[in-house]
Design an enzyme around this catalytic site. Structure first.
Site, short mmCIF file in Angstrom:
data_model
loop_
_atom_site.label_atom_id
_atom_site.label_comp_id
_atom_site.label_asym_id
_atom_site.label_seq_id
_atom_site.Cartn_x
_atom_site.Cartn_y
_atom_site.Cartn_z
N GLU A 1 -1.08 -3.28 11.10
CA GLU A 1 -0.47 -2.72 9.90
C GLU A 1 -1.36 -1.64 9.31
O GLU A 1 -1.94 -1.78 8.23
CB GLU A 1 -0.19 -3.84 8.90
N HIS B 1 0.16 -5.17 2.93
CA HIS B 1 0.71 -5.31 4.28
C HIS B 1 1.66 -4.14 4.55
O HIS B 1 2.08 -3.42 3.64
CB HIS B 1 1.47 -6.62 4.44
N GLU C 1 4.25 -5.05 0.26
CA GLU C 1 4.68 -4.57 1.57
C GLU C 1 5.13 -3.11 1.47
O GLU C 1 5.83 -2.73 0.52
CB GLU C 1 5.86 -5.42 2.09
#
Length: 660
Positions: free
Chosen positions: A250, A370, A443
């Site tokens: 990531e 993330h 995210e």
């Protein structure tokens, strides 16, 4: 060299130790990847010719396990799974050279393990070359993601490409790579740039299994007046913990973290306020071994680190063990003072001095960064709590972040207590730390985000990820102002700052030699527009006789009569108007007929009278009492402050008022 990271295009053998490798790593970064493998057509041997592609992934963050020629210009590529774990195969990063000019190829990645992704919704591989070092995305017309019957029903990612320069080395990757060497180079640069003014401190939290550094950045400019050891006085130091790169593939999360660090150590006024009032603990790379090896999700031991926070061992996952120790030490700082420093041999003065030498911390946020490969935009995952007040407090930060980030997607935001996520840092923090901790997972998409029309997708680049990090810092400032920890800025101060910035911004512009005469603005009469009060659907009490309502309504003179309410103005106005018209017609005091009667003193307005009568009549102007219509009353409901049952109670109060 300072500020220069290892270039993956400089092909080093996977068994040759690099300059950034430790003595214990043995240069195992490319173990399992292809290393300068030349693919020749069948029946050919000897020295490779132009057009015989050479594949290489034996460099940091590289991942390509095998390459096969299956047609005249088609190649099947096999991704290398994570070390000690064959389940995860999604990240790829490899180079191709020894190409022929205008050579057309078709690459098939045939063993992707994640079928739910964004390849069919705008996500395409990245490519760059040695002469064009800027990453560019392939066109969507060249990328195909489908289920292939020739590969036992597995999903296949195919993309076509044309090599335009023979001397170039081309590199393909899933997302913008962010290696361990790049992080070390960036930290060295900003550490040398800060000079005598230490805006942050850098230390090694622990060493990884392959003896790589797990860096910890501490931003602490809190003044001595704000440092206290009494948590009951609300003068303790608030701590914000940021974790990043728990999953090695990531890479966009590292760009978000770099944007946040760059903003916090900069000269922006928001960064100055945050540094002077709060302490930041940032771990920019929790899984350095997995990043260096080019794994998709796991560390060296093949373990998903974001599923083992509750059972992580110091032998298999020393990074998790060190971060958990730091969190517990900060969370129990007030307790450790009493345990370590209370001694019966101390006097009262010495005990107070020893307590003042320590610091009490409270962790407010634990944010784990993330990247997401299956959804667009940026969004937040949170927790659910049985305590209603804690849950409502937990919802504030995501709502504020949604107002600051235009790429935020509220539909993807989720708050849960799933048992499968029990080993994540988000669940671990809310269960093992104090109730004041708000733990989130931020995210950000590997592809892009939707624009305002909801149809067009804007793909992220490095600057877009940096912007997400800056929006995170701005949201933290807004959150602490919302809960009254920081004062709100005065409007005059904000305007003066804006004027100062605009003045400096226009100072550097060159003035034109041709000057134009500015004509003065004509002075136009400004008066208030006339208002026809009879057209308003609100009952105003005129104070006169039969034309006014007997229930009061919104009258400023008489109070509300029994049985009436402040919301019955329009209803009473209609009833009173109907009743008065049926008995005897009256005129409004603002109508032309009434005004004419007021001047002549007659009820007929003097239109049908003779000239002699008009001259003999004595004009007497009697001022009638005129009630100024008040402003209509409005009932404002703040929906953000409603809790469970409040809306129902509010609606019941309105119904009860109407029935009275």
């Amino acid at each position: 060299m300072l500020g220069i990271a290892c270039d993956p295009l400089q092909h080093t053998s996977m068994y040759e130790r690099g300059s950034d490798d430790s003595e214990d790593s043995d240069g195992e970064g490319g173990l399992g990847n292809v290393s300068r493998v030349i693919i020749r057509p069948p029946g050919q041997s000897g020295k490779a010719k132009r057009g015989h592609l050479c594949f290489d992934a034996a460099f940091e963050t590289g991942n390509l396990g095998k390459a096969e020629l299956v047609g005249e210009f088609e190649y099947d590529l096999f991704l290398r799974p994570d070390t000690c774990n064959p389940r995860f195969r999604f990240w790829f990063n490899f180079t191709v050279d020894n190409v022929k000019q205008d050579q057309r190829v078709l690459f098939h990645i045939v063993n992707i393990s994640k079928s739910r992704n964004l390849f069919s919704s705008g996500l395409t591989p990245l490519v760059k070359s040695s002469s064009r070092p800027k990453w560019q995305r392939l066109s969507k017309r060249q990328v195909f993601f489908y289920r292939s019957a020739m590969h036992q029903g597995h999903y296949v990612l195919s993309f076509a490409f044309i090599f335009d320069k023979e001397e170039d080395v081309y590199q393909f990757a899933l997302a913008w790579p962010y290696s361990y060497s790049r992080l070390q180079s960036y930290l060295n640069v900003i550490d040398a740039r800060q000079g005598a003014e230490k805006r942050f401190t850098r230390c090694v939290l622990i060493k990884s299994l392959q003896n790589r550094n797990v860096d910890l950045l501490t931003i602490d400019h809190v003044t001595a007046k704000q440092r206290s050891t009494n948590r009951l006085d609300r003068s303790f130091i608030r701590v914000i913990v940021i974790l990043c790169r728990t999953h090695s593939s990531e890479a966009p999360a590292s760009h978000v973290c770099q944007g946040l660090i760059e903003f916090l150590v900069g000269n922006h006024p928001i960064a100055v306020v945050l540094r002077d009032n709060f302490v930041f603990k940032i771990v920019p790379m929790v899984n350095p071994d997995g990043v260096f090896l080019g794994n998709n999700r796991c560390n060296l031991m093949g373990q998903d680190m974001n599923r083992n926070w509750h059972i992580g061992s110091e032998f298999t996952q020393p990074e998790l063990h060190a971060v958990k120790g730091m969190l517990k030490e900060l969370d129990n700082s007030d307790v450790s003072i009493v345990v370590k420093r209370i001694d019966f041999m101390f006097t009262i003065s010495s005990l107070l001095d020893s307590l003042n030498s320590f610091q009490t911390y409270q962790i407010d946020f634990v944010i784990d960064l993330h990247a997401n490969s299956s959804m667009h935009g940026c969004f937040i995952y949170g927790n659910t709590y049985e305590d209603v007040y804690r849950y409502e407090r937990h919802l504030v930060f995501p709502r504020l972040f949604a107002s600051n980030a235009p790429d935020y997607v509220s539909e993807h935001t989720m708050f849960n207590a799933d048992e499968r996520k029990a080993g994540s840092i988000r669940r671990f923090s809310c269960e093992r730390l104090s109730d004041t901790v708000n733990a989130y997972t931020l995210e950000v998409s590997m592809a892009g985000h939707y624009l305002k029309d909801g149809k067009t997708i804007s793909l992220y680049n490095e600057d877009g990820y940096y912007r997400v990090g800056r929006n995170l810092a701005r949201t933290l400032l807004q959150y602490y102002r919302f809960i009254n920890i920081l004062p709100m800025p005065i409007v005059t101060e904000v305007r003066s700052k804006r004027r100062g910035r605009n003045r400096h911004a226009h100072h550097s512009r060159s003035r034109s030699k041709t000057r134009y005469e500015v004509k003065p603005r004509p002075k136009t009469p400004r008066c208030h527009a006339p208002i026809a009060y009879t057209n308003l659907s609100i009952c105003y009490d005129s104070g006169g006789g039969g034309g006014s309502s007997d229930e009061g309504g919104f009258s400023p003179v008489r109070p509300l009569a029994p049985g009436s309410s402040c919301f019955s103005g329009y209803r009473n106005y209609r009833r009173a108007a109907t009743a008065s018209c049926s008995q005897h017609p009256t005129h409004d005091q603002y109508s032309p007929f009434a005004l004419g009667a007021l001047k002549t003193g007659s009820d007929h307005g003097g239109i049908g009278g003779s000239k002699s009568k008009r001259s003999a009549a004595v004009t007497i102007e009697v001022p009638l009492p005129v009630n100024v219509p008040p402003k209509p009353y409005l009932s404002i409901i703040d929906l953000n402050q409603l809790t469970r049952g409040s809306l129902k109670l509010k609606s019941n109060s309105f119904d009860a008022a109407d029935r009275r």
